[in-house]
Design an enzyme around this catalytic site. Structure first.
Site, PDB file in Angstrom:
ATOM      1  N   LYS A  13       0.830  -1.218   0.000  1.00  0.00           N
ATOM      2  CA  LYS A  13       0.000   0.000   0.000  1.00  0.00           C
ATOM      3  C   LYS A  13       0.857   1.258   0.000  1.00  0.00           C
ATOM      4  O   LYS A  13       0.644   2.157  -0.808  1.00  0.00           O
ATOM      5  CB  LYS A  13      -0.915   0.061   1.245  1.00  0.00           C
ATOM      6  N   ARG A  88      -9.706   0.294   8.519  1.00  0.00           N
ATOM      7  CA  ARG A  88      -9.153  -1.018   8.840  1.00  0.00           C
ATOM      8  C   ARG A  88     -10.185  -1.890   9.539  1.00  0.00           C
ATOM      9  O   ARG A  88      -9.892  -3.044   9.853  1.00  0.00           O
ATOM     10  CB  ARG A  88      -7.956  -0.839   9.774  1.00  0.00           C
ATOM     11  N   ARG A 122      11.799  -5.058   5.039  1.00  0.00           N
ATOM     12  CA  ARG A 122      11.452  -3.651   4.793  1.00  0.00           C
ATOM     13  C   ARG A 122      12.327  -2.693   5.605  1.00  0.00           C
ATOM     14  O   ARG A 122      12.573  -2.896   6.780  1.00  0.00           O
ATOM     15  CB  ARG A 122       9.981  -3.411   5.166  1.00  0.00           C
ATOM     16  N   ARG A 155      11.081  -0.646  11.044  1.00  0.00           N
ATOM     17  CA  ARG A 155      10.003  -0.297  11.974  1.00  0.00           C
ATOM     18  C   ARG A 155       9.947  -1.316  13.108  1.00  0.00           C
ATOM     19  O   ARG A 155      10.119  -2.503  12.895  1.00  0.00           O
ATOM     20  CB  ARG A 155       8.667  -0.307  11.221  1.00  0.00           C
ATOM     21  N   ARG A 166      -0.037  -8.673  13.574  1.00  0.00           N
ATOM     22  CA  ARG A 166      -0.642  -7.746  12.608  1.00  0.00           C
ATOM     23  C   ARG A 166      -1.385  -8.500  11.503  1.00  0.00           C
ATOM     24  O   ARG A 166      -2.436  -8.068  11.048  1.00  0.00           O
ATOM     25  CB  ARG A 166       0.445  -6.842  12.014  1.00  0.00           C
TER      26      ARG A 166
HETATM   27  P1  AMP Z   1       0.581   0.823   8.931  1.00  0.00           P
HETATM   28  O1  AMP Z   1       1.708   1.764   8.729  1.00  0.00           O
HETATM   29  O2  AMP Z   1      -0.610   1.121   8.046  1.00  0.00           O
HETATM   30  O3  AMP Z   1       1.013  -0.628   8.823  1.00  0.00           O
HETATM   31  O4  AMP Z   1       0.054   1.039  10.439  1.00  0.00           O
HETATM   32  C1  AMP Z   1       0.906   0.789  11.531  1.00  0.00           C
HETATM   33  C2  AMP Z   1       0.094   0.634  12.799  1.00  0.00           C
HETATM   34  O5  AMP Z   1      -0.653   1.851  13.051  1.00  0.00           O
HETATM   35  C3  AMP Z   1      -0.954  -0.460  12.769  1.00  0.00           C
HETATM   36  O6  AMP Z   1      -0.424  -1.738  13.077  1.00  0.00           O
HETATM   37  C4  AMP Z   1      -1.929   0.038  13.850  1.00  0.00           C
HETATM   38  O7  AMP Z   1      -1.421  -0.183  15.143  1.00  0.00           O
HETATM   39  C5  AMP Z   1      -1.923   1.537  13.616  1.00  0.00           C
HETATM   40  N1  AMP Z   1      -2.964   1.933  12.633  1.00  0.00           N
HETATM   41  C6  AMP Z   1      -2.758   2.476  11.400  1.00  0.00           C
HETATM   42  N2  AMP Z   1      -3.923   2.716  10.773  1.00  0.00           N
HETATM   43  C7  AMP Z   1      -4.902   2.314  11.630  1.00  0.00           C
HETATM   44  C8  AMP Z   1      -6.309   2.287  11.566  1.00  0.00           C
HETATM   45  N3  AMP Z   1      -6.972   2.690  10.472  1.00  0.00           N
HETATM   46  N4  AMP Z   1      -6.991   1.806  12.645  1.00  0.00           N
HETATM   47  C9  AMP Z   1      -6.350   1.394  13.745  1.00  0.00           C
HETATM   48  N5  AMP Z   1      -5.018   1.373  13.872  1.00  0.00           N
HETATM   49  C10 AMP Z   1      -4.276   1.829  12.832  1.00  0.00           C
END
Ligand code: AMP
Length: 210
Positions: A13, A88, A122, A155, A166
């Site tokens: 993404k 999400r 990554r 990360r 996750r």
């Molecule tokens: P990402 O960078 O999209 O993988 O997001 C990293 C982390 O941020 C996720 O594992 C969640 O803990 C939190 N997060 C990001 N977007 C959301 C969302 N829409 N709802 C809830 N938690 C989120």
């Protein structure tokens, strides 16, 4: 165009959103990036989000919905935007329907094996956010960003135990969104495996055909 990118973590993404942003000249809104910045800057939002993000769980819906609703009020969203990592959960999608009129939800279709390979390799740039993969998209110089010379880092939530959590969270909470957008006739599926440029071309072709 108001578009949502849907995929498991590591589904591509962020990588594709950065390219789509340049191609369509619309902002890339990543809730993950917003939350990570808030945590780094120790803002009140960061304090609320920290334990969820670090454990690989989801930040409560109300917190994330509030921040996206505010972000979508900014002027740069007038011609559309790319939502990366939001919604999400079905609750978030329903809330989004209350304040935005989404055109399309694009699913980047990838298998678990690809996702794990991508997440463990990554690396992201601390300064400009560019994403690399040590296996198939490495930087020219070890731990240095090709684009801006910034430091690359892994990360915290890309460590193995958190990755598993996750992925489970994705299957339980986010996968039902595919059905949600299919029912609204807004779901488009693009093969998310293989070469980054090829995936991007397929994405643009699918979006241009809308
Ligand atoms: P990402 O960078 O999209 O993988 O997001 C990293 C982390 O941020 C996720 O594992 C969640 O803990 C939190 N997060 C990001 N977007 C959301 C969302 N829409 N709802 C809830 N938690 C989120």
């Amino acid at each position: 165009m108001k578009l949502i990118l849907l995929s498991p973590p590591g589904g591509g993404k962020g990588t594709q959103a950065k390219r789509l942003k340049d191609h369509f000249d619309i902002p890339h809104i990543s809730t993950g990036d917003i939350l990570r910045n808030a945590i780094a800057e120790e803002t009140p939002l960061g304090t609320k989000a920290k334990e969820y993000v670090e454990s690989g769980g989801l930040v409560p819906d109300a917190v994330v919905v509030g921040l996206v609703e505010e972000r979508l009020k900014e002027d740069d969203t007038a011609n559309g935007y790319i939502l990366d990592g939001f919604p999400r959960t079905v609750e978030q999608a329903k809330a989004l329907d209350g304040f935005a009129d989404i055109d399309v939800a694009v699913q980047l279709d990838v298998d678990d094996e690809t996702v794990i390979e991508r997440l463990t390799g990554r690396r992201s740039c601390r300064d400009c956010g560019e994403i690399y993969n040590l296996g198939f998209n490495p930087p020219e110089e070890h731990d240095v960003c090709d684009k801006c010379g910034g430091e690359l880092y892994q990360r915290d939530d890309d460590k193995e135990a958190t990755i598993r959590h996750r992925l489970e969270t994705y299957k339980d909470q986010t996968e039902p969104l595919l059905e949600y957008y299919r029912d609204q006739s807004k779901l488009v599926t693009v093969d998310g495996k293989g070469d980054i440029d090829e995936i991007f071309d397929n994405l643009v072709t699918a979006l241009d055909a809308l």
